[in-house]
Scaffold this motif. Structure first.
Motif, PDB file in Angstrom:
ATOM      1  N   LEU A 164      44.120  17.079  -9.101  1.00 41.18           N
ATOM      2  CA  LEU A 164      43.994  17.941  -9.875  1.00 41.18           C
ATOM      3  C   LEU A 164      44.412  19.324  -8.873  1.00 41.18           C
ATOM      4  O   LEU A 164      44.407  19.225  -7.750  1.00 41.18           O
ATOM      5  CB  LEU A 164      42.959  18.495 -10.661  1.00 41.18           C
ATOM      6  CG  LEU A 164      42.555  17.329 -11.741  1.00 41.18           C
ATOM      7  CD1 LEU A 164      41.278  18.018 -12.471  1.00 41.18           C
ATOM      8  CD2 LEU A 164      43.503  17.422 -12.849  1.00 41.18           C
ATOM      9  N   PRO A 165      45.173  20.230  -9.464  1.00 39.64           N
ATOM     10  CA  PRO A 165      45.466  21.636  -8.715  1.00 39.64           C
ATOM     11  C   PRO A 165      44.264  22.056  -7.939  1.00 39.64           C
ATOM     12  O   PRO A 165      43.037  21.784  -8.553  1.00 39.64           O
ATOM     13  CB  PRO A 165      46.111  22.622  -9.746  1.00 39.64           C
ATOM     14  CG  PRO A 165      46.645  21.711 -10.806  1.00 39.64           C
ATOM     15  CD  PRO A 165      45.495  20.439 -10.680  1.00 39.64           C
ATOM     16  N   GLU A 166      44.184  22.861  -7.111  1.00 43.20           N
ATOM     17  CA  GLU A 166      43.369  23.200  -6.147  1.00 43.20           C
ATOM     18  C   GLU A 166      42.111  23.866  -6.722  1.00 43.20           C
ATOM     19  O   GLU A 166      41.012  23.622  -6.479  1.00 43.20           O
ATOM     20  CB  GLU A 166      43.734  24.178  -4.709  1.00 43.20           C
ATOM     21  CG  GLU A 166      42.438  24.300  -4.000  1.00 43.20           C
ATOM     22  CD  GLU A 166      43.005  25.152  -2.567  1.00 43.20           C
ATOM     23  OE1 GLU A 166      42.320  25.649  -1.844  1.00 43.20           O
ATOM     24  OE2 GLU A 166      44.463  25.154  -2.522  1.00 43.20           O
ATOM     25  N   ALA A 167      42.611  24.874  -7.697  1.00 41.68           N
ATOM     26  CA  ALA A 167      41.331  25.509  -8.150  1.00 41.68           C
ATOM     27  C   ALA A 167      40.668  24.845  -9.260  1.00 41.68           C
ATOM     28  O   ALA A 167      39.244  25.066  -9.139  1.00 41.68           O
ATOM     29  CB  ALA A 167      42.044  26.748  -9.198  1.00 41.68           C
ATOM     30  N   THR A 168      41.028  23.570 -10.056  1.00 41.23           N
ATOM     31  CA  THR A 168      40.142  22.787 -10.608  1.00 41.23           C
ATOM     32  C   THR A 168      39.680  21.917  -9.803  1.00 41.23           C
ATOM     33  O   THR A 168      38.339  21.519 -10.206  1.00 41.23           O
ATOM     34  CB  THR A 168      41.195  22.229 -11.791  1.00 41.23           C
ATOM     35  OG1 THR A 168      41.979  22.911 -12.284  1.00 41.23           O
ATOM     36  CG2 THR A 168      40.405  21.302 -12.761  1.00 41.23           C
ATOM     37  N   ALA A 169      40.187  21.309  -8.935  1.00 39.36           N
ATOM     38  CA  ALA A 169      39.460  20.369  -8.080  1.00 39.36           C
ATOM     39  C   ALA A 169      38.562  21.065  -7.235  1.00 39.36           C
ATOM     40  O   ALA A 169      37.480  20.322  -7.036  1.00 39.36           O
ATOM     41  CB  ALA A 169      40.632  19.983  -6.902  1.00 39.36           C
ATOM     42  N   SER A 170      38.156  22.347  -7.249  1.00 37.23           N
ATOM     43  CA  SER A 170      37.319  22.897  -6.547  1.00 37.23           C
ATOM     44  C   SER A 170      36.028  23.086  -7.325  1.00 37.23           C
ATOM     45  O   SER A 170      35.075  23.171  -6.847  1.00 37.23           O
ATOM     46  CB  SER A 170      37.600  24.441  -5.965  1.00 37.23           C
ATOM     47  OG  SER A 170      37.841  25.239  -7.308  1.00 37.23           O
ATOM     48  N   ILE A 171      36.245  22.496  -8.672  1.00 36.98           N
ATOM     49  CA  ILE A 171      34.913  22.633  -9.381  1.00 36.98           C
ATOM     50  C   ILE A 171      34.119  21.420  -9.322  1.00 36.98           C
ATOM     51  O   ILE A 171      32.945  21.124  -9.387  1.00 36.98           O
ATOM     52  CB  ILE A 171      35.651  22.593 -10.998  1.00 36.98           C
ATOM     53  CG1 ILE A 171      36.307  23.838 -11.253  1.00 36.98           C
ATOM     54  CG2 ILE A 171      34.454  22.437 -11.970  1.00 36.98           C
ATOM     55  CD1 ILE A 171      36.913  24.013 -12.702  1.00 36.98           C
ATOM     56  N   GLY A 172      35.019  20.202  -8.915  1.00 32.37           N
ATOM     57  CA  GLY A 172      34.390  18.844  -8.764  1.00 32.37           C
ATOM     58  C   GLY A 172      34.219  17.878  -9.824  1.00 32.37           C
ATOM     59  O   GLY A 172      34.495  18.591 -10.936  1.00 32.37           O
ATOM     60  N   CYS A 173      34.161  16.802  -9.666  1.00 31.25           N
ATOM     61  CA  CYS A 173      33.930  15.746 -10.713  1.00 31.25           C
ATOM     62  C   CYS A 173      32.420  16.123 -11.411  1.00 31.25           C
ATOM     63  O   CYS A 173      31.699  16.838 -10.761  1.00 31.25           O
ATOM     64  CB  CYS A 173      33.901  14.473 -10.174  1.00 31.25           C
ATOM     65  SG  CYS A 173      32.557  13.851  -8.953  1.00 31.25           S
ATOM     66  N   PRO A 174      32.158  15.516 -12.339  1.00 31.65           N
ATOM     67  CA  PRO A 174      30.786  15.815 -12.985  1.00 31.65           C
ATOM     68  C   PRO A 174      29.650  15.728 -12.080  1.00 31.65           C
ATOM     69  O   PRO A 174      28.625  16.653 -11.965  1.00 31.65           O
ATOM     70  CB  PRO A 174      30.828  14.833 -14.167  1.00 31.65           C
ATOM     71  CG  PRO A 174      32.321  14.606 -14.628  1.00 31.65           C
ATOM     72  CD  PRO A 174      32.898  14.715 -13.246  1.00 31.65           C
ATOM     73  N   ILE A 175      29.485  14.622 -11.258  1.00 37.39           N
ATOM     74  CA  ILE A 175      28.394  14.547 -10.552  1.00 37.39           C
ATOM     75  C   ILE A 175      28.506  15.389  -9.414  1.00 37.39           C
ATOM     76  O   ILE A 175      27.365  15.892  -9.012  1.00 37.39           O
ATOM     77  CB  ILE A 175      28.240  13.047 -10.127  1.00 37.39           C
ATOM     78  CG1 ILE A 175      26.967  12.695  -9.281  1.00 37.39           C
ATOM     79  CG2 ILE A 175      29.386  12.619  -9.157  1.00 37.39           C
ATOM     80  CD1 ILE A 175      25.633  13.089 -10.195  1.00 37.39           C
ATOM     81  N   CYS A 176      29.623  15.669  -8.704  1.00 36.35           N
ATOM     82  CA  CYS A 176      29.464  16.605  -7.634  1.00 36.35           C
ATOM     83  C   CYS A 176      29.406  17.931  -8.298  1.00 36.35           C
ATOM     84  O   CYS A 176      28.651  18.960  -7.654  1.00 36.35           O
ATOM     85  CB  CYS A 176      31.020  16.620  -7.156  1.00 36.35           C
ATOM     86  SG  CYS A 176      31.411  15.072  -6.046  1.00 36.35           S
ATOM     87  N   SER A 177      29.662  18.394  -9.460  1.00 31.79           N
ATOM     88  CA  SER A 177      29.526  19.545 -10.148  1.00 31.79           C
ATOM     89  C   SER A 177      27.914  19.746 -10.469  1.00 31.79           C
ATOM     90  O   SER A 177      27.397  21.045 -10.084  1.00 31.79           O
ATOM     91  CB  SER A 177      30.319  19.833 -11.247  1.00 31.79           C
ATOM     92  OG  SER A 177      29.854  20.836 -12.253  1.00 31.79           O
ATOM     93  N   ALA A 178      27.297  18.907 -10.835  1.00 33.46           N
ATOM     94  CA  ALA A 178      25.852  18.455 -10.960  1.00 33.46           C
ATOM     95  C   ALA A 178      25.070  19.033 -10.016  1.00 33.46           C
ATOM     96  O   ALA A 178      24.257  19.807 -10.208  1.00 33.46           O
ATOM     97  CB  ALA A 178      25.521  17.334 -11.766  1.00 33.46           C
ATOM     98  N   ILE A 179      25.776  18.430  -8.775  1.00 30.69           N
ATOM     99  CA  ILE A 179      24.766  18.851  -7.331  1.00 30.69           C
ATOM    100  C   ILE A 179      24.986  20.022  -7.006  1.00 30.69           C
ATOM    101  O   ILE A 179      24.005  20.804  -6.633  1.00 30.69           O
ATOM    102  CB  ILE A 179      25.300  17.678  -6.426  1.00 30.69           C
ATOM    103  CG1 ILE A 179      24.754  16.281  -6.838  1.00 30.69           C
ATOM    104  CG2 ILE A 179      24.702  18.027  -5.223  1.00 30.69           C
ATOM    105  CD1 ILE A 179      25.235  15.283  -6.169  1.00 30.69           C
ATOM    106  N   ALA A 180      26.010  20.598  -7.292  1.00 31.05           N
ATOM    107  CA  ALA A 180      26.480  21.943  -6.777  1.00 31.05           C
ATOM    108  C   ALA A 180      25.471  22.954  -7.664  1.00 31.05           C
ATOM    109  O   ALA A 180      24.999  23.825  -7.219  1.00 31.05           O
ATOM    110  CB  ALA A 180      28.149  22.254  -7.130  1.00 31.05           C
ATOM    111  N   CYS A 181      25.392  22.669  -9.110  1.00 32.58           N
ATOM    112  CA  CYS A 181      24.730  23.629 -10.077  1.00 32.58           C
ATOM    113  C   CYS A 181      23.080  23.545  -9.332  1.00 32.58           C
ATOM    114  O   CYS A 181      22.366  24.743  -9.373  1.00 32.58           O
ATOM    115  CB  CYS A 181      24.613  22.901 -11.279  1.00 32.58           C
ATOM    116  SG  CYS A 181      26.034  23.181 -12.185  1.00 32.58           S
ATOM    117  N   ALA A 182      22.484  22.336  -8.991  1.00 34.29           N
ATOM    118  CA  ALA A 182      21.333  22.059  -8.606  1.00 34.29           C
ATOM    119  C   ALA A 182      21.004  22.830  -7.243  1.00 34.29           C
ATOM    120  O   ALA A 182      20.191  23.612  -7.081  1.00 34.29           O
ATOM    121  CB  ALA A 182      20.861  20.512  -8.404  1.00 34.29           C
TER     122      ALA A 182
END
Length: 212
Positions: A164-182
């Protein structure tokens, strides 16, 4: 006995429960919105002090690249989809519900723990309790957190996210995003996914998170 067994239902596998939670918000819809609105900044996961509901999770994406992060007061004052000063968008990350599941499974809130707690408990949580990956390694060094996942059930989603484009890719996949939230909750600091790599066979995902 046959009739009785028809009414006895076992719990669904935890993998199915996790994957169901990734359906909303859809990463594809999020990408379309970000692209069409022209937001180019990198996603930043916000810590509790930025939010009215400290148990929630939000990401901020600036309209333009290299835009400074708003202050907690600015975010709380404008806690809507679109932020005006500085111009950006405030979204619920795709891993928010998975983070909530992490907390429920561990019977705690990440707002009450620290990074050392995550280092000790995330590997067992992801491998043994939730069976998200076969192996997990976590290393915290200064303002960076390195995480390696082996044979994650989200490996295909992660590979698609990288396209995906960089801005969206920086959000991460669901598990990478979940770890970032944690991490944002436990560290009490804004977090960016600075780098992520996938092995050629797709079995190993390495992600570097930076605390701002």
């Amino acid at each position: 006995w046959g009739a009785l067994f028809l009414y006895i239902r076992t719990e669904k596998p935890i993998q199915e429960a996790l994957l169901d939670k990734t359906a909303s918000p859809s990463l594809a819809t999020m990408n379309q919105m970000i692209t069409e609105l022209g937001f180019k900044g990198q996603a930043v996961d916000l810590p509790p002090e930025y939010l009215r509901d400290i148990e929630s999770s939000k990401i901020f994406i600036a309209k333009q690249e290299k835009t400074g992060l708003p202050t907690p007061k600015q975010i709380q004052k404008q806690e809507k989809l679109f932020v005006k000063k500085p111009e950006g968008i405030l979204l619920t990350p795709p891993g928010a519900d998975i983070t909530n599941l992490f907390e429920k499974t561990l019977n705690t809130s990440f707002t009450r723990v620290d990074l050392q707690y995550l280092e000790r408990n995330l590997p067992g949580l992801l491998v043994e309790n939730l069976e998200i990956a076969e192996n997990v390694e976590i290393e915290t060094k200064e303002n960076r957190v390195h995480i390696k996942l082996e044979n994650s059930i989200y490996k295909e989603t992660h590979i698609e996210t990288e396209k995906l484009p960089e801005a969206t890719a920086s959000i991460g996949c669901p598990i990478c995003s979940a770890i970032a939230c944690a991490i944002a909750k436990a560290a009490g600091k804004p977090v960016m996914i600075e780098n992520h790599q996938t092995s050629e066979d797709g079995r190993t995902i390495t992600t570097e998170y930076r605390l701002l």
